[in-house]
Design a protein around this motif. Structure first.
Motif, PDB file in Angstrom:
ATOM      1  N   TRP A  86      -5.941 -11.153  -2.440  1.00  0.00           N
ATOM      2  CA  TRP A  86      -4.602 -11.524  -2.923  1.00  0.00           C
ATOM      3  C   TRP A  86      -3.643 -10.341  -2.783  1.00  0.00           C
ATOM      4  O   TRP A  86      -2.529 -10.488  -2.283  1.00  0.00           O
ATOM      5  N   GLN A  87      -4.085  -9.153  -3.222  1.00  0.00           N
ATOM      6  CA  GLN A  87      -3.228  -7.978  -3.137  1.00  0.00           C
ATOM      7  C   GLN A  87      -2.958  -7.587  -1.681  1.00  0.00           C
ATOM      8  O   GLN A  87      -1.838  -7.214  -1.329  1.00  0.00           O
ATOM      9  N   THR A  88      -3.975  -7.692  -0.830  1.00  0.00           N
ATOM     10  CA  THR A  88      -3.790  -7.361   0.582  1.00  0.00           C
ATOM     11  C   THR A  88      -2.792  -8.305   1.235  1.00  0.00           C
ATOM     12  O   THR A  88      -1.922  -7.874   2.004  1.00  0.00           O
ATOM     13  N   ALA A  90     -13.261  -3.367 -11.949  1.00  0.00           N
ATOM     14  CA  ALA A  90     -13.208  -3.093 -10.517  1.00  0.00           C
ATOM     15  C   ALA A  90     -11.832  -3.433  -9.947  1.00  0.00           C
ATOM     16  O   ALA A  90     -11.281  -2.682  -9.119  1.00  0.00           O
ATOM     17  N   THR A  91     -11.259  -4.537 -10.390  1.00  0.00           N
ATOM     18  CA  THR A  91      -9.931  -4.940  -9.908  1.00  0.00           C
ATOM     19  C   THR A  91      -8.861  -3.946 -10.337  1.00  0.00           C
ATOM     20  O   THR A  91      -7.998  -3.563  -9.538  1.00  0.00           O
ATOM     21  N   GLU A  92      -8.906  -3.528 -11.604  1.00  0.00           N
ATOM     22  CA  GLU A  92      -7.916  -2.568 -12.083  1.00  0.00           C
ATOM     23  C   GLU A  92      -8.019  -1.238 -11.334  1.00  0.00           C
ATOM     24  O   GLU A  92      -7.005  -0.614 -11.021  1.00  0.00           O
ATOM     25  N   ARG A  93      -9.223  -0.817 -11.044  1.00  0.00           N
ATOM     26  CA  ARG A  93      -9.399   0.440 -10.306  1.00  0.00           C
ATOM     27  C   ARG A  93      -8.819   0.318  -8.907  1.00  0.00           C
ATOM     28  O   ARG A  93      -8.188   1.250  -8.404  1.00  0.00           O
ATOM     29  N   TYR A  94      -9.024  -0.819  -8.268  1.00  0.00           N
ATOM     30  CA  TYR A  94      -8.474  -1.012  -6.924  1.00  0.00           C
ATOM     31  C   TYR A  94      -6.956  -1.082  -6.955  1.00  0.00           C
ATOM     32  O   TYR A  94      -6.268  -0.452  -6.136  1.00  0.00           O
ATOM     33  N   LEU A  95      -6.397  -1.819  -7.905  1.00  0.00           N
ATOM     34  CA  LEU A  95      -4.947  -2.015  -7.957  1.00  0.00           C
ATOM     35  C   LEU A  95      -4.208  -0.777  -8.437  1.00  0.00           C
ATOM     36  O   LEU A  95      -2.986  -0.680  -8.248  1.00  0.00           O
ATOM     37  N   ALA A  96      -4.915   0.174  -9.045  1.00  0.00           N
ATOM     38  CA  ALA A  96      -4.250   1.361  -9.591  1.00  0.00           C
ATOM     39  C   ALA A  96      -3.550   2.175  -8.509  1.00  0.00           C
ATOM     40  O   ALA A  96      -2.608   2.914  -8.801  1.00  0.00           O
ATOM     41  N   SER A  97      -3.985   2.062  -7.260  1.00  0.00           N
ATOM     42  CA  SER A  97      -3.386   2.860  -6.195  1.00  0.00           C
ATOM     43  C   SER A  97      -2.084   2.259  -5.669  1.00  0.00           C
ATOM     44  O   SER A  97      -1.395   2.891  -4.864  1.00  0.00           O
ATOM     45  N   PHE A  98      -1.717   1.057  -6.112  1.00  0.00           N
ATOM     46  CA  PHE A  98      -0.510   0.389  -5.618  1.00  0.00           C
ATOM     47  C   PHE A  98       0.644   0.582  -6.589  1.00  0.00           C
ATOM     48  O   PHE A  98       0.472   0.523  -7.811  1.00  0.00           O
ATOM     49  N   THR A  99       1.825   0.793  -6.040  1.00  0.00           N
ATOM     50  CA  THR A  99       3.025   0.886  -6.863  1.00  0.00           C
ATOM     51  C   THR A  99       3.592  -0.490  -7.197  1.00  0.00           C
ATOM     52  O   THR A  99       4.403  -0.630  -8.101  1.00  0.00           O
ATOM     53  N   GLU A 100       3.170  -1.496  -6.449  1.00  0.00           N
ATOM     54  CA  GLU A 100       3.631  -2.866  -6.683  1.00  0.00           C
ATOM     55  C   GLU A 100       2.424  -3.802  -6.563  1.00  0.00           C
ATOM     56  O   GLU A 100       1.696  -3.748  -5.576  1.00  0.00           O
ATOM     57  N   ARG A 101       2.236  -4.634  -7.571  1.00  0.00           N
ATOM     58  CA  ARG A 101       1.071  -5.515  -7.595  1.00  0.00           C
ATOM     59  C   ARG A 101       1.453  -6.964  -7.330  1.00  0.00           C
ATOM     60  O   ARG A 101       2.556  -7.391  -7.655  1.00  0.00           O
TER      61      ARG A 101
END
Length: 794
Positions: free
Chosen positions: A453-455, A742-753
């Protein structure tokens, strides 16, 4: 165990083909996944093992902190070679520069990555030629060396001595062939030339220019070397010879850090270098934590597959109670009975191991694509033997529990077909394994959905313009004067083309960074990122000004001092608002004519930065806007390219593909997780299917008694559903928090979710719930239709 035991095991498999396919197939899938993941881990942990004494070889790395978004690169100023060599006895060093070139072979143009290396490069790494004289070849700038694989790729044969090719109209002859190095080697030996007056690598006449260039610098030192001391020595040299000579304003932009940071890393550890992993070339490196996670996933999937086999073997053993009782009555000892179960299990596990090797071999090309690595050497005799040993170990361990149940079963109960011999503890263990299966499936599915979804959200994020009608291509860096403008003019006249512009870097890429010091009266100079573009740039991209005007080909020609800023740059320069910057002067001669909206040069992992646009007609990137079909316009560009640049390879891509490339690693991660999710869900569904079969058999008398006391079909269905629902619910309680972390750790690198909320978790629960319902439906129906007379008779 005797040969007869194995024959009996084989005959039992042939007698029950459905059971055989289920148990062998399930184990084979688990073993194949385990083999691939552990093989990949072995590939990564053995990086550079093929290079002799790799633990004594250091690569010098560099980070230039005055650049925007500074990152570490595996290169450094070439003069550090001499600094390192002079640092102490026994220390040697060598350098190599990598160039992406185009080679002409007969009438073919092929891309070729060439290393221009020092004369001691091959001796430094202990690499020998399998044909020709490598040492003499490196001493000549016109002599080419190829690896065996590259020789076959270019000339169709390994014996390429004497073959010729052209690079930038200069002819080079192959003088030596090198042995192929393993894919997990960070030093390239595919195509090499000696140092010389190459047209694409001309030395600069400016004093000290070499300190601003970059090359791969390798240092070999004795074991007693103080690595920290060597790094400090190289750091001092760069600070003294280059950074100290930069303008003071540049040195103030690094927030207290050195203008340039120098570090060294052992070649044996380079694959796991955290600094390089975080850089723009991070796809070439790996994380120990991520690799440990993959290894743990491999073991987990094998455990889940093994647990399913144990469950199924237990159900099968319960169905053979009378056989076991008769053999005991006939005097078969417990040890002999146990050996029979072990032999049957070994037959299954060894067949599964062989099938797993076949599945892994078939899946290897896809797996190599997913992890973006060349894994051709994975099926070595040693690794295949290890797989077979693993299969034998799984078979022996899986047979222990069913054999134990068979041995402790009383003869009288076995002869009557009553009881199951399984303790409450054993049942709890098998249920726990099923819960673990569901937790893994839920966690993997939820994480897969979140990453996908984020990708997708990041790939489709608005870049500030419509990318659909745009094509981006790179002009040759070394081209004749005026050839770029001539090519651009002809492209602009092609049918279907609405406009063409030049630029220093394609929007969506972050390779070419240009910095400039902007000064206003009464203020400290400000270091700002600059994009050099043609006057048609904003028209081609259909971008409208936020204030003032943007570049106009009619008024902003060659020599124009007009400048366009984005809003962040205007604020950074000290203006109260972006509108206040319009019409103002800076650097005494440049005028700010307008404010442009933010264009997404970086990914969603970086926030937009202050940026200035200046005019320059001679840049290396072209953007073409088309109003006709893109394939037709592309074909026209390719035809013009062949005429203008016959010795260069055309690099052209759709503008939206440039953005998608930024998330290629995320896409690969999503595919890996999706594959793991599919396997884990299949194993979980198979596991609960087997557990349901065992549960119906174990509770058959209870179900009959309930029916005799008035329970209808709905009551029996709800009884079974509660049992299965508890397992799925417990799996959700264990899997959902892990998936969220796991999801929060992955999304932490994005400035926009992406606006996904908890939908990935809910969808994962729904998916696993539906799979569990489908897997248990058959046995629930068996329980509902169970005949009391038949059940009590058995």
């Amino acid at each position: 165990m005797t040969l007869r035991d194995f024959r009996i095991g084989w005959r039992l498999l042939l007698k029950e083909p459905g059971y055989s396919m289920a148990v062998v197939g399930g184990l084979a899938v688990g073993m194949a996944v385990c083999f691939l993941l552990l093989g990949f881990a072995r590939y990564c942990f053995s990086y550079n093992e093929a290079i002799a004494a790799s633990e004594q070889i250091f690569l010098v790395k560099e980070r230039r902190n005055f650049l925007p978004r500074p990152d570490w690169v595996a290169a450094a100023p070439p003069p550090l070679r001499d600094i390192a060599t002079a640092s102490g006895p026994g220390v040697t060093a060598t350098t190599a520069k990598s160039f992406e070139l185009a080679a002409r072979i007969d009438n073919r143009i092929v891309p070729l990555t060439v290393q221009v290396a020092d004369a001691n490069f091959l001796d430094f790494f202990g690499v020998k030629a399998v044909a020709g004289d490598a040492r003499a070849a490196l001493a000549r700038p016109d002599a080419l060396m190829l690896s065996r694989e590259m020789a076959v790729k270019l000339f169709g044969q390994a014996d390429a001595i004497g073959k010729r090719l052209q690079i930038d109209v200069t002819t080079y002859e192959v003088h030596a062939i090198l042995a192929d190095m393993p894919a997990n080697t960070s030093v390239s030996f595919d195509a090499m030339l000696g140092v010389g007056a190459h047209s694409w690598d001309k030395p600069s006449a400016r004093p000290g220019a070499e300190w601003s260039r970059r090359a791969s610098v390798y240092v070999k030192a004795p074991p007693q070397l103080n690595a920290a001391g060597l790094a400090d020595l190289l750091q001092q040299a760069v600070t003294r010879e280059r950074d100290a000579k930069l303008p003071a304003a540049w040195r103030k932009t690094t927030n207290g850090r050195p203008v340039t940071e120098i570090g060294i890393t052992r070649l044996s550890d380079i694959y796991f270098d955290d600094d390089l992993l975080a850089g723009r070339s991070g796809a070439r490196y790996g994380s120990r934590a991520a690799l440990a996670g993959l290894a743990a996933l491999a073991v987990l999937i094998l455990m889940l597959a093994g647990a399913n086999y144990v469950n199924l073997a237990t159900v099968r053993m319960l169905g053979r109670q009378r056989e076991i009782g008769i053999r005991k009555v006939l005097g078969v000892s417990g040890a002999r009975l146990a050996w029979q179960f072990l032999a049957e299990s070994l037959v299954v596990s060894m067949l599964a191991a062989l099938a797993g090797l076949l599945l892994a071999w078939l899946a290897l090309p896809l797996f190599s694509t997913l992890v973006n690595r060349t894994l051709s050497g994975m099926f070595s005799p040693l690794s295949c033997a290890a797989m077979l040993l693993l299969g034998a170990a799984v078979g022996l361990l899986s047979a222990l529990y069913p054999a134990w149940l068979a041995l402790r079963q009383p003869v009288a109960s076995s002869m009557q077909g009553r009881g199951n011999g399984e303790t409450a503890h054993g049942l709890a263990v098998r249920r726990t394994l099923s819960i673990l299966q569901f937790a893994a499936a839920i966690g993997l599915i939820a994480t897969t959905l979140a990453v996908s979804w984020q990708t997708r959200h990041a790939s489709d994020a608005d870049p500030g313009f419509d990318a659909a009608p745009l094509l981006v291509l790179n002009l040759p860096e070394k081209r004749a004067a005026g050839s770029g403008q001539a090519f651009r003019a002809e492209v602009a006249r092609l049918p279907g083309v609405d406009g063409v512009t030049t630029m220093s870097e394609a929007i969506g890429r972050d390779g070419n960074k240009i910095m400039a010091m902007l000064s206003r009266p009464g203020r400290e100079p400000l270091s700002l990122e600059v994009k050099l573009v043609g006057p048609e740039f904003f028209q081609v991209y259909r971008v409208k000004p936020q204030a003032g005007r943007l570049f106009d080909p009619a008024t902003d020609g060659a020599g124009s001092m007009s400048v366009v800023l984005n809003a962040r740059a205007a604020i950074a320069l000290g203006f109260a608002s972006p509108q206040d910057a319009v019409g103002q002067m800076y650097d005494l001669e440049r005028r700010i004519v307008g404010i442009a909206p933010d264009l997404r040069y970086q990914t969603l992992r970086q926030a937009p930065a202050p940026m200035a646009y200046r005019l320059d007609l001679e840049q290396d990137v072209l953007t073409v806007r088309a109003h006709a079909a893109i394939p037709a316009v592309r074909a026209g560009i390719e035809a013009l390219w062949t005429r203008h640049f016959p010795s260069d390879v055309l690099e052209i891509a759709a503008a939206d593909a440039v953005f998608a490339e930024n998330y290629s690693e995320d896409t690969r991660l999503a595919k890996i997780l999706a594959s793991a999710s599919l396997v884990a869900t299949a194993l979980a569904s198979f596991g609960i299917y087997v557990l349901a079969a065992c549960s119906v058999k174990r509770r058959s008398r209870e179900i009959v008694l309930r029916k005799l006391h008035g329970a209808d079909a709905g009551d029996i269905g709800r009884l079974m559903a509660r049992e299965y629902g508890v397992l799925v619910g417990a799996g959700a309680l264990a899997g959902v928090p892990l998936a969220w972390l796991a999801t929060e750790r992955y999304l932490a690198s994005f400035t926009e979710r992406a606006p996904m909320g908890v939908w990935p978790l809910l969808c994962a629960l729904a998916c696993v719930g539906a799979v569990a319902l489908a897997a248990t439906a058959r046995h629930t129906l068996v329980a509902v239709r169970m005949s009391p007379a038949l059940a009590l008779r058995e």
